[in-house]
Design an enzyme around this catalytic site. Structure first.
Site, PDB file in Angstrom:
ATOM      1  N   CYS A   1     -11.262   2.168 -29.809  1.00 50.85           N
ATOM      2  CA  CYS A   1     -12.439   2.732 -30.117  1.00 50.85           C
ATOM      3  C   CYS A   1     -13.302   3.095 -28.891  1.00 50.85           C
ATOM      4  CB  CYS A   1     -13.256   2.112 -31.197  1.00 50.85           C
ATOM      5  SG  CYS A   1     -12.471   2.137 -32.786  1.00 50.85           S
ATOM      6  N   GLU A   2     -13.017   3.903 -27.914  1.00 59.98           N
ATOM      7  CA  GLU A   2     -13.776   4.261 -26.831  1.00 59.98           C
ATOM      8  C   GLU A   2     -13.323   5.580 -26.491  1.00 59.98           C
ATOM      9  OE1 GLU A   2     -15.905   2.229 -24.746  1.00 59.98           O
ATOM     10  OE2 GLU A   2     -15.046   0.374 -25.657  1.00 59.98           O
TER      11      GLU A   2
ATOM     12  N   PRO B   1       4.344  -5.505  -0.473  1.00 58.32           N
ATOM     13  CA  PRO B   1       4.530  -4.264  -1.277  1.00 58.32           C
ATOM     14  C   PRO B   1       4.359  -4.692  -2.855  1.00 58.32           C
ATOM     15  CG  PRO B   1       6.591  -4.817  -0.631  1.00 58.32           C
ATOM     16  CD  PRO B   1       5.592  -5.754   0.264  1.00 58.32           C
ATOM     17  N   GLY B   2       3.692  -3.817  -3.410  1.00 59.46           N
ATOM     18  CA  GLY B   2       3.696  -3.827  -5.021  1.00 59.46           C
ATOM     19  C   GLY B   2       4.237  -2.795  -5.915  1.00 59.46           C
ATOM     20  N   ARG B   3       2.973  -1.723  -5.838  1.00 63.02           N
ATOM     21  CA  ARG B   3       3.628  -0.629  -6.611  1.00 63.02           C
ATOM     22  C   ARG B   3       4.878   0.231  -6.216  1.00 63.02           C
ATOM     23  NH1 ARG B   3      -0.852   2.396  -8.299  1.00 63.02           N
ATOM     24  NH2 ARG B   3      -2.177   1.457  -6.943  1.00 63.02           N
TER      25      ARG B   3
ATOM     26  N   ARG C   1      -4.712   2.375 -16.388  1.00 59.78           N
ATOM     27  CA  ARG C   1      -5.090   3.070 -15.100  1.00 59.78           C
ATOM     28  C   ARG C   1      -5.755   4.434 -15.491  1.00 59.78           C
ATOM     29  NH1 ARG C   1      -1.418   4.998 -12.454  1.00 59.78           N
ATOM     30  NH2 ARG C   1      -2.442   4.313 -10.495  1.00 59.78           N
TER      31      ARG C   1
ATOM     32  N   TYR D   1       0.782  -2.156 -12.228  1.00 56.85           N
ATOM     33  CA  TYR D   1      -0.533  -2.377 -12.794  1.00 56.85           C
ATOM     34  C   TYR D   1      -0.531  -1.665 -14.081  1.00 56.85           C
ATOM     35  CZ  TYR D   1      -1.109  -2.982  -7.645  1.00 56.85           C
ATOM     36  OH  TYR D   1      -0.715  -3.439  -6.455  1.00 56.85           O
TER      37      TYR D   1
ATOM     38  N   GLY E   1       0.771  -1.199   0.056  1.00 61.64           N
ATOM     39  CA  GLY E   1       0.006  -0.037   0.088  1.00 61.64           C
ATOM     40  C   GLY E   1       0.663   1.294  -0.024  1.00 61.64           C
TER      41      GLY E   1
HETATM   42  C1  LIG Z   1      -2.886  -5.394  -4.417  1.00 54.51           C
HETATM   43  C2  LIG Z   1      -2.388  -6.053  -3.175  1.00 54.51           C
HETATM   44  C3  LIG Z   1      -1.199  -5.501  -2.564  1.00 54.51           C
HETATM   45  C4  LIG Z   1      -0.256  -4.757  -3.242  1.00 54.51           C
HETATM   46  O1  LIG Z   1      -0.575  -3.369  -2.965  1.00 54.51           O
HETATM   47  P1  LIG Z   1       0.221  -2.170  -3.550  1.00 54.51           P
HETATM   48  O2  LIG Z   1      -0.543  -1.048  -3.423  1.00 54.51           O
HETATM   49  O3  LIG Z   1       0.729  -2.303  -5.179  1.00 54.51           O
HETATM   50  O4  LIG Z   1       1.486  -1.986  -2.647  1.00 54.51           O
HETATM   51  C5  LIG Z   1      -1.016  -6.080  -1.437  1.00 54.51           C
HETATM   52  N1  LIG Z   1      -1.609  -6.873  -1.014  1.00 54.51           N
HETATM   53  C6  LIG Z   1      -2.897  -7.492  -1.097  1.00 54.51           C
HETATM   54  C7  LIG Z   1      -3.761  -8.203  -0.662  1.00 54.51           C
HETATM   55  C8  LIG Z   1      -3.105  -6.850  -2.533  1.00 54.51           C
HETATM   56  O5  LIG Z   1      -4.559  -7.195  -2.924  1.00 54.51           O
END
Ligand SMILES: *Cc1c(COP(=O)(O)O)cnc(C)c1O
Length: 427
Positions: free
Chosen positions: A355-356, A287-289, A325, A383, A244
């Site tokens: 086409c949108e 973490p992802g983003r 996004r 993403y 997050g």
């Molecule tokens: C998408 C997700 C994440 C990653 O969130 P980020 O905002 O990209 O860090 C972590 N845990 C769960 C359960 C998610 O669905």
């Protein structure tokens, strides 16, 4: 985005010019910087080390859905990352990338039997269970296989993450997790199941949080829940605070990852000393983003310029199917031309060929561009490609990983014939 900068007037990824990448690999093209990925992951790993957490008592599980290219997973796995997956497909990716399934946690509200079986076969670390029917089914599947499933319950701490409603997940009205008030009862039910081992607790309140106050508020509620569970004889071995932390797309100033983790560890340590009899508890992050977002850009070429009475459009060869996004969340991505300072700017909406009317990538930007020019959308590493589709029978973009002065093709451009290869005409 220090790994994407102008050198002699040309935008580079590390030491490779984006112009040369477009010539070599075509466009649209996702370009990632290995140095940026390493740096972003290291912010987490270093903070764990600074808090004197070993591998045994802190684990970073990279959120695979943010960018699931095998090369990205392989790199992060070699840096010591675990993985947070949301499907059986993602587990197969982790394994194909050489990742360790015993460092995998499985999130998501709708896990199917086959996915449970696959995950149990590979002995994953933990299922992040989101409902009682799910844990009942998992108990059944594990029983059929003669195995036990380790679980954590995703608790919804009812904290407002103050982020976009589509990426806020910790409020009562969201589909995710079990309500905080119901968590104790759910844990009792789960702990009584014969093929289930309760090992942890988790939450994930949303994405693109700039401030860590809501995350720390969620952590406090999770810690209280651990106390309540242990008072009932349900010991908890790990707590997982989710992903997050946000990134800078425009002028956002997210809390530095190291500061956030430092505060998490400090709170956990204070509680352990005071109430947890100094007993260890493993802390996990998903973490992802914040690891991949600013490590990637989407490179695109201007097809046409349409100068209208009220608006100017730059029609580029990337579209909503490549980067969803903006259309989905009205997300803002910075646009830069590959060649710096091209003369007089006009205001453009940057749009794709799909086409949108929703097919736009950026709106109202000052750009000095001509037909054939290259531009990039920054902060597209998370993403981006994972949400790409084949709408309008557009093959998905190729992906390149830059490492110093080397560029590696890590996913080939999709061939249109492959897009309908699984289809059948009925005579
Ligand atoms: C998408 C997700 C994440 C990653 O969130 P980020 O905002 O990209 O860090 C972590 N845990 C769960 C359960 C998610 O669905």
């Amino acid at each position: 985005m220090s790994h994407f900068s102008y050198r002699n007037g040309v935008l580079h990824a590390e030491q490779v010019s984006l112009q040369s990448l477009a010539q070599q690999f075509g466009s649209p093209l996702y370009v990632y910087s290995k140095a940026a990925l390493v740096e972003n992951f290291s912010a987490y790993a270093d903070a764990c080390r600074a808090a004197q957490r070993s591998d045994a008592d802190a684990l970073v599980c990279y959120s695979v859905k943010s960018n699931s290219n095998l090369a990205v997973l392989n790199l992060l796995g070699r840096l010591g990352s675990g993985f947070d997956i949301v499907s059986g497909g993602e587990l197969l990716r982790v394994i194909a990338a050489g990742g360790d399934p015993r460092r995998v946690i499985f999130s998501g509200v709708g896990k199917g039997r086959d996915e449970m079986r696959l995950a149990l076969e590979h002995d994953i670390l933990c299922f992040n269970v989101e409902s009682i029917p799910e844990v009942a089914r998992l108990n059944e599947v594990a029983g059929e296989m003669g195995k036990r499933a380790r679980i954590s319950l995703r608790v919804n701490p009812n904290v407002d993450a103050k982020t976009h409603p589509y990426i806020s997940t910790g409020l009562k009205e969201n589909k995710f997790g079990v309500a905080y008030e119901d968590a104790l009862g759910c844990y009792r039910t789960a702990a009584a199941l014969p093929n289930i081992d309760v090992v942890g607790i988790d939450c994930h309140i949303g994405s693109q949080l700039l401030d860590d106050a809501p995350l720390l508020e969620a952590l406090d509620k999770i810690i209280d829940m651990v106390d309540a569970l242990e008072a009932e004889g349900i010991p908890i071995h790990h707590l997982d605070i989710g992903g997050g932390i946000g990134i800078t797309y425009d002028d956002e100033q997210p809390v530095p990852v190291g500061d956030y983790l430092g505060r998490v560890f400090a709170r956990v340590d204070a509680w352990r000393q005071k109430k947890h009899a100094g007993r260890p508890i493993k802390v996990m992050f998903e973490p992802g983003r914040s690891i991949v977002g600013n490590a990637g850009v989407l490179l695109s070429q201007v097809q046409y310029l349409k100068h209208g009475e009220t608006k100017n459009f730059a029609v580029v060869d990337a579209a909503m199917n490549d980067l969803m996004r903006p259309a989905m969340y009205e997300a803002w991505h910075e646009v830069k031309t590959v060649l710096e300072n091209r003369g007089d700017a006009r205001v453009y909406d940057v749009v794709g060929p799909v086409c949108e009317s929703g097919d736009w990538l950026a709106r109202g930007r000052d750009l000095a561009i001509a037909e054939g020019d290259l531009l990039v959308l920054l902060s597209a590493g998370a993403y981006g490609m994972t949400m790409a589709s084949n709408y309008n029978t557009r093959g998905r973009a190729a992906e390149v990983l830059v490492d110093g002065d080397q560029a590696h093709l890590i996913r080939e451009r999709e061939n249109p014939a492959d897009l309908f290869a699984l289809e059948r005409i009925v005579e």
